[in-house]
Design an enzyme around this catalytic site. Structure first.
Site, PDB file in Angstrom:
ATOM      1  N   CYS A  28       0.854  -1.202   0.000  1.00  0.00           N
ATOM      2  CA  CYS A  28       0.000   0.000   0.000  1.00  0.00           C
ATOM      3  C   CYS A  28       0.887   1.248   0.000  1.00  0.00           C
ATOM      4  O   CYS A  28       1.636   1.494   0.947  1.00  0.00           O
ATOM      5  CB  CYS A  28      -0.893  -0.009   1.235  1.00  0.00           C
ATOM      6  SG  CYS A  28      -1.725   1.556   1.529  1.00  0.00           S
ATOM      7  N   LYS A  55     -11.123  -8.087   4.758  1.00  0.00           N
ATOM      8  CA  LYS A  55     -10.632  -7.341   5.927  1.00  0.00           C
ATOM      9  C   LYS A  55     -11.073  -7.994   7.235  1.00  0.00           C
ATOM     10  O   LYS A  55     -12.226  -8.425   7.347  1.00  0.00           O
ATOM     11  CB  LYS A  55     -11.176  -5.911   5.874  1.00  0.00           C
ATOM     12  CG  LYS A  55     -10.595  -5.114   4.726  1.00  0.00           C
ATOM     13  CD  LYS A  55     -11.349  -3.818   4.484  1.00  0.00           C
ATOM     14  CE  LYS A  55     -10.845  -3.158   3.217  1.00  0.00           C
ATOM     15  NZ  LYS A  55     -11.777  -2.190   2.648  1.00  0.00           N
ATOM     16  N   GLU A  80      -6.134   7.991   7.481  1.00  0.00           N
ATOM     17  CA  GLU A  80      -5.773   8.945   6.431  1.00  0.00           C
ATOM     18  C   GLU A  80      -4.276   9.262   6.535  1.00  0.00           C
ATOM     19  O   GLU A  80      -3.808   9.857   7.515  1.00  0.00           O
ATOM     20  CB  GLU A  80      -6.598  10.250   6.487  1.00  0.00           C
ATOM     21  CG  GLU A  80      -8.003  10.118   5.936  1.00  0.00           C
ATOM     22  CD  GLU A  80      -8.040   9.758   4.449  1.00  0.00           C
ATOM     23  OE1 GLU A  80      -7.204  10.257   3.675  1.00  0.00           O
ATOM     24  OE2 GLU A  80      -8.905   8.963   4.069  1.00  0.00           O
ATOM     25  N   SER A  81      -3.545   8.897   5.486  1.00  0.00           N
ATOM     26  CA  SER A  81      -2.084   8.973   5.546  1.00  0.00           C
ATOM     27  C   SER A  81      -1.556  10.367   5.898  1.00  0.00           C
ATOM     28  O   SER A  81      -0.612  10.496   6.686  1.00  0.00           O
ATOM     29  CB  SER A  81      -1.478   8.489   4.226  1.00  0.00           C
ATOM     30  OG  SER A  81      -1.935   9.256   3.135  1.00  0.00           O
TER      31      SER A  81
HETATM   32  N1  GSH Z   1      -6.876   8.801   1.320  1.00  0.00           N
HETATM   33  C1  GSH Z   1      -6.422   7.586   1.933  1.00  0.00           C
HETATM   34  C2  GSH Z   1      -6.326   6.501   0.875  1.00  0.00           C
HETATM   35  C3  GSH Z   1      -5.994   5.139   1.474  1.00  0.00           C
HETATM   36  C4  GSH Z   1      -6.295   3.979   0.506  1.00  0.00           C
HETATM   37  O1  GSH Z   1      -7.002   4.126  -0.507  1.00  0.00           O
HETATM   38  N2  GSH Z   1      -5.761   2.795   0.841  1.00  0.00           N
HETATM   39  C5  GSH Z   1      -6.041   1.618   0.048  1.00  0.00           C
HETATM   40  C6  GSH Z   1      -4.873   0.634   0.086  1.00  0.00           C
HETATM   41  S1  GSH Z   1      -3.439   1.208  -0.726  1.00  0.00           S
HETATM   42  C7  GSH Z   1      -7.202   0.857   0.679  1.00  0.00           C
HETATM   43  O2  GSH Z   1      -7.314   0.781   1.873  1.00  0.00           O
HETATM   44  N3  GSH Z   1      -8.043   0.260  -0.170  1.00  0.00           N
HETATM   45  C8  GSH Z   1      -9.076  -0.638   0.298  1.00  0.00           C
HETATM   46  C9  GSH Z   1     -10.427  -0.032   0.266  1.00  0.00           C
HETATM   47  O3  GSH Z   1     -10.568   1.124  -0.150  1.00  0.00           O
HETATM   48  O4  GSH Z   1     -11.355  -0.727   0.678  1.00  0.00           O
HETATM   49  C10 GSH Z   1      -5.089   7.837   2.642  1.00  0.00           C
HETATM   50  O5  GSH Z   1      -4.385   8.785   2.248  1.00  0.00           O
HETATM   51  O6  GSH Z   1      -4.769   7.133   3.621  1.00  0.00           O
END
Ligand code: GSH
Length: 240
Positions: A28, A55, A80-81
């Site tokens: 990720c 999950k 949120e990163s």
């Molecule tokens: N805006 C979020 C995006 C995080 C994101 O999209 N992570 C992906 C993995 S790389 C995720 O969890 N995808 C699974 C889902 O959306 O269910 C951040 O910055 O943390």
């Protein structure tokens, strides 16, 4: 970070009091942002990986949006990163990564809020899923990178952060780390004509300790992208 991912019917792995835990997944890029910040600041933590298509129930209870990364320490939960990176930068005072000058900090947030919906959440996943002949996806990805080429050209410094990488370098790096895998799979590349300064920046980033500690080799990214493309589980690739 190289732990097998927890799936839907797993038990919650107990968290020791005071321990900082990052939930993520080995491939990720958003989780990698946080890992880069932790590495650059020399903060100790543990990483628990979760399966994104299966999950764990306990993960969804803690983080209803269900995305990675997630951060937990005692009764603190964050997701949120960018929020997590800023929190960590303020909590651990060594090697401050966000600018102190409010205008500079605001500008970085503007750049990232323009970058995220275009590259990480739009063009990059589309390109990952596309074929070598999908020129439209390739061009969308390249176009999304142009503001960064303009920014580093205008700054005229080795890194977005000046003489060393700081927050913007780490927030955008994970996608660049994956480009050599795209190059191997389908010939995608940042030409020197169009992206001269981003190419030099990439070379410098590979020499950084935080990048070296957090990155995967291109071959592992190649395998992960191929599995993702085929809708197969990629989380534990390379651990067998
Ligand atoms: N805006 C979020 C995006 C995080 C994101 O999209 N992570 C992906 C993995 S790389 C995720 O969890 N995808 C699974 C889902 O959306 O269910 C951040 O910055 O943390």
């Amino acid at each position: 970070m190289d732990q097998r991912a927890y799936g839907g019917d797993s038990e919650f792995p107990p968290l020791e009091p005071g321990k900082l835990r990052l939930y993520g997944n080995r491939f990720c890029p958003f989780t990698e942002r946080v890992r880069l910040v932790l590495a650059a600041k020399g903060v100790e933590y543990e990483q628990v990986n979760i399966r994104l298509r299966d999950k764990p129930k306990w993960y969804l209870e803690k983080f209803p949006a269900g995305r990675t990364p997630g951060l937990e320490q005692d009764d603190h939960l964050l997701w949120e990163s960018i929020v997590i990176c800023e929190y960590l930068d303020e909590t651990f005072s060594q090697n401050v990564l966000f600018p102190k000058v409010p205008y500079d900090k605001a500008r970085i947030k503007l750049l990232v809020s323009a970058f995220d919906p275009v590259v990480p959440l739009g063009a990059y996943p589309a390109y990952c899923k596309s074929t070598a002949t999908d020129k439209e996806a390739e061009e969308a990805l390249l176009t999304g990178l142009e503001p960064l080429e303009a920014e580093i050209t205008q700054l005229g410094t080795p890194f977005f952060g000046g003489n060393k990488p700081r927050i913007l370098d780490f927030l955008v790096w994970p996608w660049f780390e994956r480009f050599p895998a795209f190059q191997e799979l389908s010939g995608f590349h940042l030409s020197d004509q169009r992206f001269p300064n981003l190419n030099r920046w990439m070379e410098r980033m590979y020499g950084q300790m935080a990048v070296q500690v957090c990155m995967h080799a291109t071959q592992l990214h190649v395998q992960a992208v191929q599995l993702y493309k085929d809708n197969k589980s990629f989380h534990d690739v390379g651990l067998d």
